[in-house]
Structures are given as C-alpha cells and as structure tokens.
Design an enzyme around this catalytic site. Structure first.
Site, short mmCIF file in Angstrom:
data_model
loop_
_atom_site.label_atom_id
_atom_site.label_comp_id
_atom_site.label_asym_id
_atom_site.label_seq_id
_atom_site.Cartn_x
_atom_site.Cartn_y
_atom_site.Cartn_z
N LEU A 31 -25.17 -20.38 -6.90
CA LEU A 31 -25.86 -19.14 -7.26
C LEU A 31 -27.37 -19.41 -7.34
O LEU A 31 -28.04 -19.02 -8.28
CB LEU A 31 -25.33 -18.64 -8.60
CG LEU A 31 -25.44 -17.15 -8.90
CD1 LEU A 31 -24.81 -16.31 -7.81
CD2 LEU A 31 -24.80 -16.83 -10.25
N GLU A 208 -40.65 -28.17 -0.71
CA GLU A 208 -40.04 -28.84 -1.86
C GLU A 208 -41.02 -29.88 -2.42
O GLU A 208 -41.94 -30.31 -1.72
CB GLU A 208 -38.79 -29.61 -1.41
CG GLU A 208 -37.77 -28.81 -0.68
CD GLU A 208 -36.86 -28.03 -1.60
OE1 GLU A 208 -36.64 -28.50 -2.73
OE2 GLU A 208 -36.40 -26.96 -1.22
N ASP A 219 -34.91 -31.39 8.95
CA ASP A 219 -34.34 -30.05 8.84
C ASP A 219 -34.27 -29.38 10.22
O ASP A 219 -33.27 -28.79 10.60
CB ASP A 219 -35.20 -29.24 7.87
CG ASP A 219 -34.75 -27.80 7.75
OD1 ASP A 219 -33.75 -27.55 7.07
OD2 ASP A 219 -35.40 -26.91 8.36
N LYS A 223 -30.96 -28.15 12.65
CA LYS A 223 -30.78 -26.82 13.26
C LYS A 223 -30.69 -26.93 14.79
O LYS A 223 -29.92 -26.22 15.43
CB LYS A 223 -31.92 -25.91 12.86
CG LYS A 223 -31.94 -25.62 11.36
CD LYS A 223 -33.26 -25.03 10.94
CE LYS A 223 -33.32 -24.77 9.45
NZ LYS A 223 -34.68 -24.48 8.99
N1 LIG Z 1 -33.36 -21.01 0.61
C1 LIG Z 1 -33.35 -20.56 1.85
O1 LIG Z 1 -34.17 -19.74 2.24
C2 LIG Z 1 -32.29 -21.04 2.82
C3 LIG Z 1 -32.32 -20.59 4.13
C4 LIG Z 1 -31.32 -20.99 5.02
C5 LIG Z 1 -30.32 -21.83 4.59
N2 LIG Z 1 -30.34 -22.29 3.30
C6 LIG Z 1 -29.26 -23.16 2.89
O2 LIG Z 1 -28.50 -22.50 1.90
C7 LIG Z 1 -27.96 -23.44 1.00
C8 LIG Z 1 -28.37 -23.06 -0.43
O3 LIG Z 1 -29.77 -23.10 -0.48
P1 LIG Z 1 -30.59 -22.47 -1.71
O4 LIG Z 1 -31.99 -22.39 -1.27
O5 LIG Z 1 -29.90 -21.27 -2.21
O6 LIG Z 1 -30.47 -23.67 -2.76
P2 LIG Z 1 -30.67 -23.60 -4.34
O7 LIG Z 1 -31.56 -22.49 -4.70
O8 LIG Z 1 -30.99 -24.98 -4.77
O9 LIG Z 1 -29.21 -23.22 -4.83
C9 LIG Z 1 -28.13 -24.09 -4.81
C10 LIG Z 1 -27.26 -23.73 -5.98
O10 LIG Z 1 -26.05 -24.46 -5.88
C11 LIG Z 1 -25.77 -24.97 -7.16
N3 LIG Z 1 -24.98 -26.19 -7.06
C12 LIG Z 1 -25.28 -27.33 -6.42
N4 LIG Z 1 -24.29 -28.21 -6.58
C13 LIG Z 1 -23.35 -27.61 -7.35
C14 LIG Z 1 -22.10 -28.01 -7.88
N5 LIG Z 1 -21.61 -29.21 -7.62
N6 LIG Z 1 -21.42 -27.13 -8.64
C15 LIG Z 1 -21.91 -25.90 -8.89
N7 LIG Z 1 -23.09 -25.46 -8.43
C16 LIG Z 1 -23.79 -26.32 -7.66
C17 LIG Z 1 -27.11 -25.24 -7.82
O11 LIG Z 1 -26.91 -25.24 -9.19
P3 LIG Z 1 -27.96 -25.87 -10.19
O12 LIG Z 1 -29.07 -24.86 -10.22
O13 LIG Z 1 -27.23 -25.99 -11.45
O14 LIG Z 1 -28.38 -27.18 -9.60
C18 LIG Z 1 -27.91 -24.06 -7.32
O15 LIG Z 1 -27.78 -22.94 -8.16
C19 LIG Z 1 -28.47 -24.81 1.45
O16 LIG Z 1 -27.51 -25.42 2.25
C20 LIG Z 1 -29.71 -24.47 2.25
O17 LIG Z 1 -30.00 -25.42 3.25
C21 LIG Z 1 -31.30 -21.91 2.41
#
Ligand SMILES: NC(=O)c1ccc[n+]([C@@H]2O[C@H](COP(=O)([O-])OP(=O)(O)OC[C@H]3O[C@@H](n4cnc5c(N)ncnc54)[C@H](OP(=O)(O)O)[C@@H]3O)[C@@H](O)[C@H]2O)c1
EC number: 1.1.1.3
Length: 454
Positions: A31, A208, A219, A223
């Site tokens: 989330l 980051e 990255d 892709k």
């Molecule tokens: N952000 C973008 O714009 C974007 C675009 C394209 C693709 N993506 C991909 O989408 C995915 C998510 O990205 P994001 O940006 O949403 O990352 P994020 O904001 O870091 O969210 C990841 C979430 O997963 C939770 N998490 C991680 N390990 C966990 C576990 N073992 N149990 C429960 N919760 C867990 C984290 O919880 P905690 O907060 O407690 O650590 C965090 O809330 C990644 O694979 C990323 O490469 C992201």
C-alpha cells in the site's frame, strides 16, 4: 450469437457457471505509492471499470504492514500479513505492489500455486525471475500481467502484445527512466552539473536516496529486457543487457551535442540484426528533429519500429501513483475479461512459450555497429587531427563532423569533438585506445553512441 451458460462454462474452469458475472475479486499486496493510487482510482472509477470489465471488480483484501494516509482503507479488509492474500480462497487476482525481488517472488509463486492470477508493477521481479514465474504460471494455467512494470502509465506492453502483433518488430528505443530523463533535461535546460541535477531530483522526490538503479541504468535495463522479450519472442535475458548509466555525462557534452544538432538521451535500445538481438542501455546522441529527442523532464517515451506499421511513438507518464495505477487496473480488467477463456486461448503473457529457452541470441556488444561522438582533450599543436584521422581510417572509421574551438584563455588543452561513421564497437574501442596513447592527447576520450532512429 451469444453462448449459453453451459457452453461458456466449458471454457471457464476458474469460474463456476452461476458465478459468471459475479465480481472479480482482487487482493492488493503493498500500500505504497502504486498500491494507494490503485485503491483510489478503483474507488473513484469503480463504475466505469465494472462496465468495461463486464462485472464489478472488488478489492476483497489488502496486505499492508501499515496504513497509508494517501488512501482510505477503512472499509476494506486489511491484513498485516501479505501471504494471507496469497492464501485467501476468495482472491481471484493477486496484485503485487510491494517491489523488490525476494519476498515478491515468494509471494507471487505462492499465489500462483494457489491458482491465482497475478498483476504486478514490478519490473525487477519480471526481468530477473520472469522466466521462472511464467513457467510456474503456465503449469497452473494462470496469467501474469505486468503492464505497469514498463513505462508506468503508457500501455506499451499491450501495444507490443496486441496492437503491433502483425509486425516483425525491427527495433525499439525508449526513454524509460523518468529520473534519468529529468536529470539530463535539467542539465541541458539549466546548465546544471550532473550532481546538481541529481540533488534537485532527490529533493523533488523523483530520485531515491540511493539513486543507483536509476542513474546507472539498471531500472532501464529491467524494462528494456521485458519489452525485448515480447518484441522478439525471446526469454528474458537481463544478464545480457549492456548497461551504461548517465553519471559520466557532462554539461560540456550536452552543449557540444546541441551544437551538432543532437540531444543526449538515456535510451534503452533493442534491435533485431541478422546475427542476433542487440540489448543495450546507454546515453545516446539523437537528432534534435526526432520527436523522442524532445521528450523532457520525467516523461517517458518508447519508439517502436515494425516492418508493416513503420515507426510508432508511445509517450506519457512513466511513474506516479495514479499513472501507474492506470496500467495496474488495465491489467486487472484484462485478466478479468479472460477468466472465461481457457489458458491456451488467452493472449500469451510472455514473448515465448512460457519457460522455453527458444528465441534469438543476444549479440555481444563488440559486434554492435553504431556511430560515435568522441571528445578528445588535445594539446594545441599542429598534426593532432591528422594523427586521429589516420587512427580512425586504419580501423575503417571515417570522421563525419568535427568541432574544434580555440583554447580558452590560459588553457593548453583544446576539446576536439568528432562524430564518426558507423563502426563495430570493437573497432571503435581499438581506435580510442590508440588515440588515448598519443602524446598529444590527455586523459580519456569521452565516447557516446549516436543513433539516428530513422
Ligand atoms: N512508484 C512508481 O511510480 C512506480 C511506477 C512503475 C512501477 N512501480 C513499481 O511498483 C512497485 C511498488 O512501487 P511503489 O513506488 O508503490 O513502492 P513503495 O511506495 O515503496 O510501496 C511499497 C509498499 O510495499 C510495502 N511492502 C514491502 N514489503 C512488504 C512486505 N513484506 N509486507 C507488506 N508490505 C510490504 C511497503 O511497506 P512499508 O511502507 O511498510 O515498507 C510499501 O508500503 C515496485 O515494484 C515499483 O518498481 C512503481
């Protein structure tokens, strides 16, 4: 003619006959940025999504270690243990949005094992473990959908899998890392150094704290390999991608490129050749007149050249909560629409029969042919250019353009900038080694590949 329930049931091993139009039940794991974006867009556009899907899409469970103020989960069933979602018999589709490759791989395999379809935004997971995951999914007759893993909101996976399916794809080239593109745009537009532009990107939340994945091209390589597997029907070959980042690009080179009519962009390039497929990520000079040369800031774009359609360009937001959620939801609807089809009647998730090692070979980098931008720091003495020209000519390389300015006040060294003809990488490397060994040349020769993308 509409199918009867009995006929349709035959094609619907995963949905009971009386449930053909029941809600599709999804479980979201993670989330964070994308997870909360997905919850929000689902809540806002639920009716349209249900209409397009032909049935409601219901979030039956969310796995999150903690709440996220960016979205309201008060009416949702939240578990703090994400593996509960993989085990939940009420979940049809597990949406993996936790990122990383260790727990995510275990989670996805557990869900597949429990007969669940997968939607993921995780490029690292697909690029590094996709062959294994697709094989597991094929065995269980479930789908893995990963539109959001490449170029965020741009539907490039769907374009490659479906829209361009009649083409033999010749090559594709993409600006597929928004952070890198933002940094290069700032360097060009504001004359900032790489370090200043990176710091700015970090301040704005585009990069980051550890920017290695973005600025060193990892990255983008993730892709690229995903797109190449679909474009060329080959297994995912992440370890074979030649990867060079943007940390070595200087403002000086951006200025000289401008002077020559080019922009420097960080491109992921996959090209079919007679001898194999090129897979490479590196800074690239591209002519300013190309549309893709004018994709700036955090935006992404992918240029795909098919033999029938010619060049096509896909442009949009490559990241962001809702832009990425747009792609995640597209996959959810896609999987939901195919729930009634037998697995072998679905559009294949991967470029090759899942798990197969078939497909073209990856061409070694030494064999790749491109033009080059070279910047040489030379002493301001007669004869340097003729020495450089001779070395190039001995390697079968000609000089197509040259810039040489007067040395700056008090400077003994002059930058000599050259655009070469197309040459094999190995030949170019040999020529550069010989140029660097000249008494009249100081330090390393800066080299950046050039692509016309025409
Ligand atoms: N952000 C973008 O714009 C974007 C675009 C394209 C693709 N993506 C991909 O989408 C995915 C998510 O990205 P994001 O940006 O949403 O990352 P994020 O904001 O870091 O969210 C990841 C979430 O997963 C939770 N998490 C991680 N390990 C966990 C576990 N073992 N149990 C429960 N919760 C867990 C984290 O919880 P905690 O907060 O407690 O650590 C965090 O809330 C990644 O694979 C990323 O490469 C992201």
């Amino acid at each position: 003619m509409s199918a009867t329930v009995e006929e349709t049931t035959e094609l619907a091993p995963r949905l009971p006959a009386d449930n053909l139009r029941r809600a599709v039940r999804i479980g979201i794991c993670g989330l964070g940025t994308v997870g909360s974006g997905t919850v929000n867009v689902m809540a806002r556009n639920g009716e349209e999504i249900a209409a397009r899907c032909g049935r409601p899409v219901e979030i039956v469970q969310v796995g999150a270690r903690r709440d996220n103020a960016a979205c309201d989960t008060s009416k949702l069933n939240v578990t703090r243990e994400i593996f509960d979602v993989a085990d939940n018999p009420d979940v049809d589709i597990l949406v993996e949005l936790i990122g990383g490759t260790t727990v995510a791989r275990e989670l996805v395999l557990a869900a597949i094992n429990n007969g669940k379809h997968i939607v993921t935004a995780n490029k690292a997971l697909i690029a590094e473990h996709g062959n294994e995951l697709f094989a597991a999914a094929a065995e269980k007759g479930v789908t893995i959908a990963y539109e959001a893993a490449v170029a965020g909101g741009i539907p490039i996976i769907k374009s490659l899998r479906e829209g361009l399916v009649g083409n033999r794809i010749q090559w594709l080239a993409g600006i597929i890392n928004g952070t890198g593109n933002y940094i290069l745009t700032e360097m060009r537009d504001k004359g900032r150094s790489f370090a200043e532009a990176l710091a700015q990107a970090q301040e704005l939340g585009y990069a980051e704290a550890d920017p290695t994945f973005d600025v060193e091209g990892i990255d983008a390589a993730h892709k690229l390999v995903i797109m190449a597997s679909l474009a060329f029907a080959m297994p995912l070959a992440f370890d074979k991608v030649y990867t060079e980042g943007i940390s070595g690009v200087s403002s000086e080179d951006i200025r000289y490129a401008d002077e020559l009519g080019y922009r420097i962009k960080h491109l992921g390039i996959a090209r079919r050749t007679e001898h194999g497929v090129e897979l490479r990520v590196h800074p690239t000079l591209i002519p300013q007149r190309r549309l893709i040369a004018n994709v700036n800031g955090v935006m992404n774009a992918v240029l795909v050249n098919g033999d029938a359609v010619g060049p096509t360009l896909y442009y949009g937001a490559g990241a962001g909560a809702e832009a990425t959620a747009s792609a995640v939801i597209a996959d959810i609807v896609d999987v939901a629409r195919t729930l009634e089809a037998k697995p072998d009647q679905r559009v294949p998730a991967a470029g090759v029969a899942e798990g197969s090692q078939a497909g073209p070979q990856v061409l070694p980098m030494d064999e790749v042919v491109t033009s080059y931008y070279l910047r040489i720091s030379a002493h301001d003495k007669p004869g340097v250019m003729s020495q450089v020209a001779k070395i190039c000519s001995d390697q079968g390389i000609s000089i197509e353009a040259l810039i040489q300015h007067e040395p700056a006040e008090g400077e003994a060294l002059v930058p000599v900038v050259i655009l070469t003809s197309r040459a094999k990488e190995a030949r170019l490397r040999e020529a550069v080694a010989q140029i660097e060994a000249l008494d009249t040349v100081e330090g390393e020769v800066v080299r950046i590949r050039v692509e016309t993308l025409g």
